[in-house]
Design an enzyme around this catalytic site. Structure first.
Site, PDB file in Angstrom:
ATOM      1  N   ASP A 176      42.459  32.432  33.334  1.00  0.00           N
ATOM      2  CA  ASP A 176      41.840  33.547  34.068  1.00  0.00           C
ATOM      3  C   ASP A 176      42.658  33.968  35.295  1.00  0.00           C
ATOM      4  O   ASP A 176      42.360  34.977  35.929  1.00  0.00           O
ATOM      5  CB  ASP A 176      40.417  33.169  34.508  1.00  0.00           C
ATOM      6  CG  ASP A 176      39.483  33.039  33.314  1.00  0.00           C
ATOM      7  OD1 ASP A 176      39.779  33.613  32.244  1.00  0.00           O
ATOM      8  OD2 ASP A 176      38.445  32.350  33.444  1.00  0.00           O
ATOM      9  N   LYS A 183      31.962  29.482  38.413  1.00  0.00           N
ATOM     10  CA  LYS A 183      31.196  30.254  37.433  1.00  0.00           C
ATOM     11  C   LYS A 183      30.981  29.440  36.152  1.00  0.00           C
ATOM     12  O   LYS A 183      29.872  29.397  35.611  1.00  0.00           O
ATOM     13  CB  LYS A 183      31.965  31.555  37.147  1.00  0.00           C
ATOM     14  CG  LYS A 183      31.296  32.508  36.198  1.00  0.00           C
ATOM     15  CD  LYS A 183      31.812  33.914  36.441  1.00  0.00           C
ATOM     16  CE  LYS A 183      32.975  34.310  35.560  1.00  0.00           C
ATOM     17  NZ  LYS A 183      32.639  34.443  34.141  1.00  0.00           N
TER      18      LYS A 183
HETATM   19  C1  S3P Z   1      35.279  29.928  30.101  1.00  0.00           C
HETATM   20  C2  S3P Z   1      36.298  29.759  29.201  1.00  0.00           C
HETATM   21  C3  S3P Z   1      37.420  30.711  29.069  1.00  0.00           C
HETATM   22  C4  S3P Z   1      37.547  31.572  30.317  1.00  0.00           C
HETATM   23  C5  S3P Z   1      36.234  32.165  30.729  1.00  0.00           C
HETATM   24  C6  S3P Z   1      35.243  31.042  31.059  1.00  0.00           C
HETATM   25  C7  S3P Z   1      34.183  28.939  30.123  1.00  0.00           C
HETATM   26  O1  S3P Z   1      37.180  31.558  27.966  1.00  0.00           O
HETATM   27  O2  S3P Z   1      38.494  32.589  30.104  1.00  0.00           O
HETATM   28  O3  S3P Z   1      36.375  32.993  31.851  1.00  0.00           O
HETATM   29  O4  S3P Z   1      33.396  28.891  31.084  1.00  0.00           O
HETATM   30  O5  S3P Z   1      34.087  28.164  29.162  1.00  0.00           O
HETATM   31  P1  S3P Z   1      37.520  31.118  26.440  1.00  0.00           P
HETATM   32  O6  S3P Z   1      36.647  29.992  26.068  1.00  0.00           O
HETATM   33  O7  S3P Z   1      37.266  32.353  25.618  1.00  0.00           O
HETATM   34  O8  S3P Z   1      38.970  30.735  26.486  1.00  0.00           O
END
Ligand code: S3P
Length: 421
Positions: free
Chosen positions: A306, A13
């Site tokens: 996550d 993702k």
């Molecule tokens: C993500 C970063 C994380 C993660 C999120 C996806 C990303 O969040 O928890 O599901 O793709 O950069 P944060 O940047 O808020 O830590």
């Protein structure tokens, strides 16, 4: 009821969002195989098109045509609905900050509660005009000329780091620097370099130059470890299980949960299948006797942020006290995941305690089966609870489980394929 067999997780993702959003800036075209099939990435794709980007379905994937920064000229304010996707909102903010026009980023009820000043603050310092509503969406951005900055992040957030790096691509007259407080997922910097831009890293400081990007011909999206974690962790704790995830992303910034499962006693093996632009391989996790508790130090948290809900469930089945240190970032995910873990795993009989920002789980737990569980419409909670009910051999409703489609629409179908009755 063990889990056995082979599955192909959805495309990662985090990488999928970046491929789409970086195509707003890049030139060229690229066939992307295995883009994430979840609703969050569909949101990024919808907004890419809304902003003038062209994406067509082809046999084998989706072809993205780079927009070369030529976003639709805005005659009036443009409202962009980011639905449930925090990654879309925060990364897109970085791009729009350097794009003429006024943009209003809105989200659904969950996203509207999430903090946005962490991304607004550095982008304002770069020269964009940004308003939030008491720190939360809607985020109204008037973009234009940006200047480079040297920014110290306050939170361990790959989304905020990513937004600054993308804005740095659009800044005038020199490199932008951003210093992290801990290493977080590095997809933005890696992909900027892969597409011909320039980011360097020294210690925790990244430097990005305002260089143009060019898409590559083809891109094979590795499997999402954050999705695969549910079946792989299920295999680690359900006797008789052995499950293989195909072509899984092996970025060390994302595979902390595999190191933790190994530490807890599961059998984990890996066969690498590719190493560029992102490493990937086939990962097998097999049950190897009851799990034992472990401590997850603060430095390890970003590499499994996550995966904490499903690891917390694993901890309820492990012998001893598992401690997750400094997991306050969980409070601002799709739900307050510290609370959801405590309440929902607690409803299954688990001994869960939150002290300060640390999460303590004492195992093993013998299951109590309530009438129903409530995911709070948090996709990662819903999948955690589905695996928990499988391990508990119980069939009760999980409220809000349709949220699973946010990241893993095939979850239930793949689960029935792996589950040996
Ligand atoms: C993500 C970063 C994380 C993660 C999120 C996806 C990303 O969040 O928890 O599901 O793709 O950069 P944060 O940047 O808020 O830590």
């Amino acid at each position: 009821m063990p889990l056995q067999g082979l599955f192909t997780p959805p495309g990662d993702k985090s990488i999928s969002h970046r491929l789409i959003l970086m195509s707003l800036l890049a030139k060229g075209e690229m066939l992307v195989e295995g883009l994430s099939s979840g609703q969050d990435v569909a949101t990024s794709l919808r907004l890419f098109r809304h902003l003038g980007g062209k994406a067509i379905d082809e046999r084998g994937g989706i072809r993205l045509f780079g927009l070369e920064r030529a976003l639709n000229p805005q005659k009036e304010d443009l409202e962009l609905d980011c639905a449930n996707s925090g990654t879309t909102m925060r990364l897109l903010a970085g791009i729009l900050a350097g794009t003429p026009g006024t943009y209003k980023l809105i989200g659904d009820e969950q996203l509207s509660r999430r903090p946005m000043e962490r991304v607004a603050d550095p982008l304002r310092q770069m020269g964009a005009k940004i308003a939030t509503q008491l720190g939360r969406p809607p985020v109204i951005i008037t973009g234009g000329n940006l200047n480079p900055i040297d920014y110290q992040l306050k939170d361990a957030s790959a989304q905020v780091k990513g937004a600054i790096l993308l804005a740095g691509l659009l800044a005038n007259g020199g490199p932008t620097r951003v210093t992290e407080i801990a290493n977080t997922r590095n997809h933005t910097e890696l992909l900027i370099n892969y597409f011909g831009g320039k980011v360097t890293k020294e210690g925790l400081t990244l430097t990005v130059w305002p260089e143009p990007l060019t898409l590559t011909e083809n891109f094979l999206t590795p499997g999402d470890p954050s999705s695969a974690a549910f079946f792989l962790t299920g295999a680690a704790l359900i006797p008789g299980s052995k499950v293989t995830a195909k072509d899984l992303l092996q970025s060390p910034a994302r595979t902390g949960f595999l190191r933790v499962l190994h530490r807890m006693g599961a059998q984990v093996s890996l066969t690498m299948t590719s190493d560029t632009p992102e490493p990937m391989g086939d990962v097998t996790v097999a049950y190897n006797g009851p799990l034992t508790a472990t401590e997850i130090p603060a430095e390890e948290v970003p590499s499994l942020i996550d995966e904490i809900p499903i690891l917390a469930f694993a901890a309820t089945q492990a012998q001893g006290l598992t401690i997750f240190r400094q997991v306050d970032e969980l409070r601002i995910k799709e739900t307050d995941r510290l609370m959801s873990i405590r309440h929902q795993l607690g409803a299954l009989g688990a001994r869960v305690k939150v002290e300060g920002d640390d999460l303590y789980i004492e195992g093993p737990t013998s299951f109590m089966i309530p009438k129903e569980l409530d995911s709070g419409s948090d996709h990662r909670l819903a999948m955690t609870l589905a695996i928990a009910l499988l391990a508990a051999k119980a069939k009760i409703p999980i409220l809000g489980e349709e949220s699973i489609g946010i990241s893993y629409p095939d979850f239930k179908a793949q689960l029935s394929g792996l589950w040996v009755d």
